[in-house]
Design an enzyme around this catalytic site. Structure first.
Site, PDB file in Angstrom:
ATOM      1  N   ASP A 113       0.851  -1.192   0.000  1.00  0.00           N
ATOM      2  CA  ASP A 113       0.000   0.000   0.000  1.00  0.00           C
ATOM      3  C   ASP A 113       0.884   1.239   0.000  1.00  0.00           C
ATOM      4  O   ASP A 113       0.729   2.150   0.816  1.00  0.00           O
ATOM      5  CB  ASP A 113      -0.913  -0.021   1.226  1.00  0.00           C
ATOM      6  CG  ASP A 113      -2.117   0.915   1.083  1.00  0.00           C
ATOM      7  OD1 ASP A 113      -2.500   1.206  -0.056  1.00  0.00           O
ATOM      8  OD2 ASP A 113      -2.660   1.338   2.117  1.00  0.00           O
TER       9      ASP A 113
ATOM     10  N   ASP B 159       3.202   1.681   8.031  1.00  0.00           N
ATOM     11  CA  ASP B 159       1.988   0.933   7.730  1.00  0.00           C
ATOM     12  C   ASP B 159       2.191  -0.199   6.728  1.00  0.00           C
ATOM     13  O   ASP B 159       1.901  -0.080   5.550  1.00  0.00           O
ATOM     14  CB  ASP B 159       0.885   1.870   7.211  1.00  0.00           C
ATOM     15  CG  ASP B 159      -0.452   1.152   7.114  1.00  0.00           C
ATOM     16  OD1 ASP B 159      -0.586   0.068   7.708  1.00  0.00           O
ATOM     17  OD2 ASP B 159      -1.351   1.677   6.434  1.00  0.00           O
TER      18      ASP B 159
END
Length: 335
Positions: free
Chosen positions: A222, A239
């Site tokens: 991502d 993340d």
């Protein structure tokens, strides 16, 4: 200054995640007191300061500590990932950190990075500030390209067993079913929506077949601008919640808003690692998969009270009308 936080497939990202719907209100019991108790259970001493960070898939807090730097507490969405899958994320993050890559890895307590408290699973990591990268800067893009190449070198050393891969089932079929099963899509649009997604699915399958076999590796998964924070010392990545197996180009295309930007990324990338330029032909397919997935993600999570508040447009028929139009326009780009 922005803070290191978990985007978790939130607004503008879509994420590559399992669209399970186990609990109607998965975070109903996650009160500030419970968060503070979880931090205290690790032997840390919160000073009472809590800052909820912008996250939808998980819940993330910055927690102030007495006589220490704040920590980031990430509480995992119940039912999404197995413990084994979360630990694969943690292991990958630590491998990257051990290779001196600027990646924020969870902090171990008593040898464990995946922690449990009162029915919730969570992890703590150091707080790292930063600002958004300048994607107009060729120098910054080349820098990012070099770092992603180094990340992929580490990622290629092993494979994920529990985290799955970027594929049509998790990115198209499951999201479509989530949309068709929810009350957000007006009944009169069901057939047109299904036809648009099936067209995307058919074209994505044809594009992957035309490109042929590509090497897959452990990815950030991502890697959009919101998950890159820049400081005076350079960028760092946050993340890894959507880390999966997939082609290298997946970690590049979201940072490249045009051909010039992709050229700069690849200039840096190929200075550190070989790149199969055939993968560039997958970008329209990956973009379309992400677009389908985004709507499915909202539909699957609509029972979470945070989602109607954050994405009220999804309750409007006109948004779904535009979504169907956008899918056909996306398909037109690579039909």
């Amino acid at each position: 200054m922005h803070l290191a936080l978990d985007d978790g497939g939130g607004a503008g990202s879509g994420g590559w995640l399992a669209l399970s719907m186990p609990n109607e209100t998965p975070y109903a019991r996650l009160t500030p007191d419970l968060v503070l108790d979880a931090i205290t259970a690790c032997g840390l001493w919160p000073d009472g300061r809590l800052l909820a960070l912008n996250s939808y898939e998980n819940r993330v807090w910055q927690v102030g500590l007495e006589e220490a730097r704040p920590v980031i507490a990430k509480f995992y969405r119940p039912g999404r990932w197995s413990d084994a899958a979360i630990l694969e994320e943690h292991t990958f993050a630590q491998e990257l950190a051990d290779a001196e890559l600027p990646v924020v890895a969870p902090r171990p307590f008593a040898g464990r990075t995946l922690l449990h408290h009162d029915g919730y699973r969570y992890a703590l990591s150091p707080r790292h500030g930063g600002r958004a990268p300048s994607l107009e800067s060729a120098d910054q893009l080349e820098w990012l390209g070099r770092l992603i190449a180094r990340m992929h070198t580490v990622g290629a050393h092993d494979s994920f067993t529990h985290r799955g891969r970027i594929d049509r089932d998790t990115s198209i079929a499951q999201p479509m079913q989530a949309v068709l099963a929810c009350a957000l899509l007006p009944p009169g649009m069901h057939d047109r929506y299904r036809q648009a997604v099936e067209r995307i699915d058919r074209l994505v399958a044809m594009r992957f077949e035309a490109v042929g076999p590509v090497r897959t590796l452990r990815l950030h998964g991502d890697c959009h601008p919101g998950n890159v924070l820049w400081t005076d010392e350079g960028p760092h990545f946050v993340d890894l919640d959507d880390a999966r197996m997939g082609p290298a180009v997946q970690d590049l295309w979201m940072l490249a808003h045009d051909e010039r930007a992709m050229d700069a990324l690849l200039e840096g990338y190929t200075s550190m690692r070989d790149f199969d330029h055939a993968e560039l032909a997958l970008i329209p397919a990956l973009r379309a998969m992400r677009q389908v997935h985004y709507a499915g993600w909202i539909a699957a999570r609509w029972h979470d009270p945070a989602f109607p508040a954050a994405f009220p447009f999804a309750a409007e028929p006109r948004w779904w009308e535009q979504h169907i139009t956008d899918l056909h326009e996306q398909a037109d780009e690579f039909e």
